[in-house]
Design a protein around this motif. Structure first.
Motif, mmCIF file in Angstrom:
data_model
loop_
_atom_site.group_PDB
_atom_site.id
_atom_site.type_symbol
_atom_site.label_atom_id
_atom_site.label_comp_id
_atom_site.label_asym_id
_atom_site.label_seq_id
_atom_site.Cartn_x
_atom_site.Cartn_y
_atom_site.Cartn_z
ATOM 1 N N ALA A 1 59.382 -71.998 52.801
ATOM 2 C CA ALA A 1 58.836 -71.407 51.579
ATOM 3 C C ALA A 1 59.892 -70.578 50.856
ATOM 4 O O ALA A 1 60.037 -70.657 49.626
ATOM 5 N N ARG A 2 60.635 -69.783 51.611
ATOM 6 C CA ARG A 2 61.665 -68.920 51.020
ATOM 7 C C ARG A 2 62.784 -69.747 50.387
ATOM 8 O O ARG A 2 63.187 -69.513 49.244
ATOM 9 N N ASN A 3 63.274 -70.750 51.116
ATOM 10 C CA ASN A 3 64.385 -71.553 50.613
ATOM 11 C C ASN A 3 63.970 -72.495 49.497
ATOM 12 O O ASN A 3 64.755 -72.768 48.581
ATOM 13 N N THR A 4 62.752 -73.021 49.563
ATOM 14 C CA THR A 4 62.272 -73.907 48.509
ATOM 15 C C THR A 4 62.172 -73.156 47.195
ATOM 16 O O THR A 4 62.555 -73.671 46.135
ATOM 17 N N GLU A 5 61.690 -71.927 47.259
ATOM 18 C CA GLU A 5 61.602 -71.100 46.050
ATOM 19 C C GLU A 5 62.998 -70.809 45.504
ATOM 20 O O GLU A 5 63.240 -70.859 44.297
ATOM 21 N N SER A 6 63.935 -70.531 46.408
ATOM 22 C CA SER A 6 65.307 -70.236 46.003
ATOM 23 C C SER A 6 65.949 -71.433 45.319
ATOM 24 O O SER A 6 66.608 -71.307 44.287
ATOM 25 N N VAL A 7 65.765 -72.627 45.902
ATOM 26 C CA VAL A 7 66.334 -73.846 45.319
ATOM 27 C C VAL A 7 65.692 -74.143 43.974
ATOM 28 O O VAL A 7 66.358 -74.566 43.022
ATOM 29 N N ALA A 8 64.377 -73.921 43.869
ATOM 30 C CA ALA A 8 63.675 -74.176 42.608
ATOM 31 C C ALA A 8 64.215 -73.280 41.498
ATOM 32 O O ALA A 8 64.371 -73.713 40.353
ATOM 33 N N GLU A 9 64.494 -72.016 41.847
ATOM 34 C CA GLU A 9 65.061 -71.090 40.866
ATOM 35 C C GLU A 9 66.426 -71.592 40.396
ATOM 36 O O GLU A 9 66.750 -71.541 39.214
ATOM 37 N N ARG A 10 67.234 -72.094 41.314
ATOM 38 C CA ARG A 10 68.564 -72.594 40.969
ATOM 39 C C ARG A 10 68.450 -73.798 40.040
ATOM 40 O O ARG A 10 69.185 -73.918 39.056
ATOM 41 N N ARG A 11 67.522 -74.706 40.353
ATOM 42 C CA ARG A 11 67.350 -75.888 39.511
ATOM 43 C C ARG A 11 66.920 -75.504 38.107
ATOM 44 O O ARG A 11 67.369 -76.096 37.126
ATOM 45 N N MET B 1 76.000 -78.846 63.087
ATOM 46 C CA MET B 1 75.506 -77.957 62.038
ATOM 47 C C MET B 1 75.165 -76.603 62.624
ATOM 48 O O MET B 1 74.210 -76.448 63.363
ATOM 49 N N ARG B 2 75.953 -75.623 62.283
ATOM 50 C CA ARG B 2 75.747 -74.283 62.826
ATOM 51 C C ARG B 2 74.633 -73.558 62.091
ATOM 52 O O ARG B 2 74.039 -72.642 62.612
ATOM 53 N N GLU B 3 74.346 -73.959 60.874
ATOM 54 C CA GLU B 3 73.321 -73.287 60.085
ATOM 55 C C GLU B 3 72.492 -74.337 59.358
ATOM 56 O O GLU B 3 72.847 -74.790 58.285
ATOM 57 N N LEU B 4 71.394 -74.765 59.972
ATOM 58 C CA LEU B 4 70.547 -75.805 59.394
ATOM 59 C C LEU B 4 69.325 -75.158 58.757
ATOM 60 O O LEU B 4 68.298 -74.971 59.388
ATOM 61 N N GLN B 5 69.445 -74.768 57.499
ATOM 62 C CA GLN B 5 68.361 -74.122 56.778
ATOM 63 C C GLN B 5 67.499 -75.175 56.082
ATOM 64 O O GLN B 5 68.003 -75.996 55.315
ATOM 65 N N LEU B 6 66.198 -75.159 56.359
ATOM 66 C CA LEU B 6 65.286 -76.138 55.795
ATOM 67 C C LEU B 6 64.794 -75.698 54.421
ATOM 68 O O LEU B 6 64.610 -74.520 54.157
ATOM 69 N N ALA B 7 64.554 -76.684 53.551
ATOM 70 C CA ALA B 7 63.990 -76.428 52.228
ATOM 71 C C ALA B 7 63.298 -77.686 51.744
ATOM 72 O O ALA B 7 63.787 -78.804 51.967
ATOM 73 N N ASP B 8 62.124 -77.529 51.121
ATOM 74 C CA ASP B 8 61.404 -78.673 50.556
ATOM 75 C C ASP B 8 61.002 -79.681 51.635
ATOM 76 O O ASP B 8 61.217 -80.877 51.486
ATOM 77 N N VAL B 9 60.421 -79.211 52.735
ATOM 78 C CA VAL B 9 60.118 -80.099 53.864
ATOM 79 C C VAL B 9 58.643 -80.016 54.271
ATOM 80 O O VAL B 9 58.307 -80.117 55.450
#
Length: 353
Positions: free
Chosen positions: A320-330, A254-262
């Motif tokens: 925090a940044r990615n969780t907010e982004s995913v929440a917006e998408r959902r 995995m070249r880009e392992l971005q965490l979200a909701d962790v």
């Protein structure tokens, strides 16, 4: 493995409890062993089958992924349809690479995570912590597996550094090419257990899989001499049955392992920082420059490594940044789904279908 039993596949009472009497009479349980765009390969007591995914009401989180259990309607000609996805014991996921706001599922119903790193320039504490956060969030047992010990004069510093990381209970040093050495990993590879193998390219993930399997399941390539970086060999995720009875999942580097909701995973890996934070004067302390920050005081006293704090702050901000982004998408997906249903109902009511 053409016609395994459910036990062979990793079935447990957790999944059995989700079946009604009608389910048991009319449907067949199957496990996803490979995932493709729009389809999955499943294995059941009747053998292997490729199933198309339905096009309706499937969100990022309930698309079947490798390791999932599904119920299928099996036809006499050995074709079938996917009827239901069963609840999972664990799920590995990440924010999709790039600017996509989707959640990407990696694997489901995993019991143990082998986090592979080599004893050379590839060894990276920050990367190991990322994988440990994933394991903590999924609720699976992490095992740090150190390879290529023959390439360094002293392996002890690598073992000590890995052992100091939060939530680590097991650190194994192996020669990935040796059956005798890989025996150390067999306790996690027995019948009913599923293992995922993660790590950057070239650290020996495919070699470990081949040695555990006793055959060449994945191609292997050497690392580059100048920077110890690996050449990417595994191109997709798939489950492989082991002679010891377990199942192992190999994943691409995995070249880009971005965490979200962790949040839970961060709490497990950086529990010491969370403990210090409870003593901060302000409950919303960012541990940067606020007065009465117990975390910064711990750094000043030498009770907390400053580099560890910086890594925690980086991962927390990313989460925090990615969780907010995913929440917006959902939220947008839900609104779009409601719009589509509304249009269908209108067409049905007006006869304009």
């Amino acid at each position: 493995m053409m016609n395994p039993t459910l036990t062979d596949l990793g079935w447990s009472t957790f999944f059995q409890s989700q079946l009604s009497i009608e389910d048991m009479e009319t449907l067949k349980a199957a496990r996803v062993i490979a995932a493709h765009r729009g389809a999955v390969d499943v294995l059941s007591t009747a053998g292997e089958l490729r199933l198309s995914l339905p096009n309706t009401d499937m969100t990022d989180d309930n698309i079947p992924t490798v390791g999932d259990w599904v119920l299928i309607n099996l036809n006499a000609d050995n074709t079938g349809t996917l009827e239901r996805l069963l609840m999972r014991t664990s799920i590995f996921k990440r924010k999709a690479p790039g600017h996509d706001r989707r959640t990407q599922l990696i694997a489901a119903n995993v019991d143990t995570l082998f986090i592979v790193s080599s004893c050379n320039q590839d060894f990276n504490t920050a990367r190991l912590e990322r994988y440990l956060v994933l394991a903590g969030e999924a609720g699976v047992t992490p095992v740090i597996v150190l390879t290529k010990a023959d390439l360094c004069e002293d392996v002890r510093p690598y073992i000590e550094e890995a052992s100091r990381l939060g939530s680590v209970s097991f650190v194994e040093v192996i020669d990935a090419r040796s059956q005798e050495s890989v025996e150390k990993l067999k306790p996690w590879c027995v019948t009913g257990q599923t293992i995922a193998v993660v790590g950057s390219s070239g650290v020996g993930k495919s070699t470990i899989l081949n040695t555990l399997s006793g055959e060449t399941v994945q191609a292997t390539r050497s690392i580059r001499d100048d920077d110890a970086k690996g050449r990417h060999t595994t191109t997709g995720r798939s489950l492989h049955h082991l002679p010891s009875g377990g199942w192992v999942l190999d994943t691409p580097g995995m070249r880009e392992l971005q965490l979200a909701d962790v949040e839970q995973g961060l709490g497990q890996v950086f529990g010491d920082i969370f403990d210090f934070a409870e003593q901060c004067r302000f409950s919303d302390c960012s541990h940067l420059a606020e007065p009465g920050c117990a975390v910064k005081e711990a750094v000043s006293r030498g009770d907390l490594d400053e580099h560890r704090l910086l890594r925690f702050q980086k991962l927390s901000a990313e989460d925090a940044r990615n969780t907010e982004s995913v929440a917006e998408r959902r939220s947008k997906d839900k609104k779009f789904s409601k719009l589509i249903k509304g249009v269908k109902q209108y067409r049905k009511f007006t006869g304009k279908e």
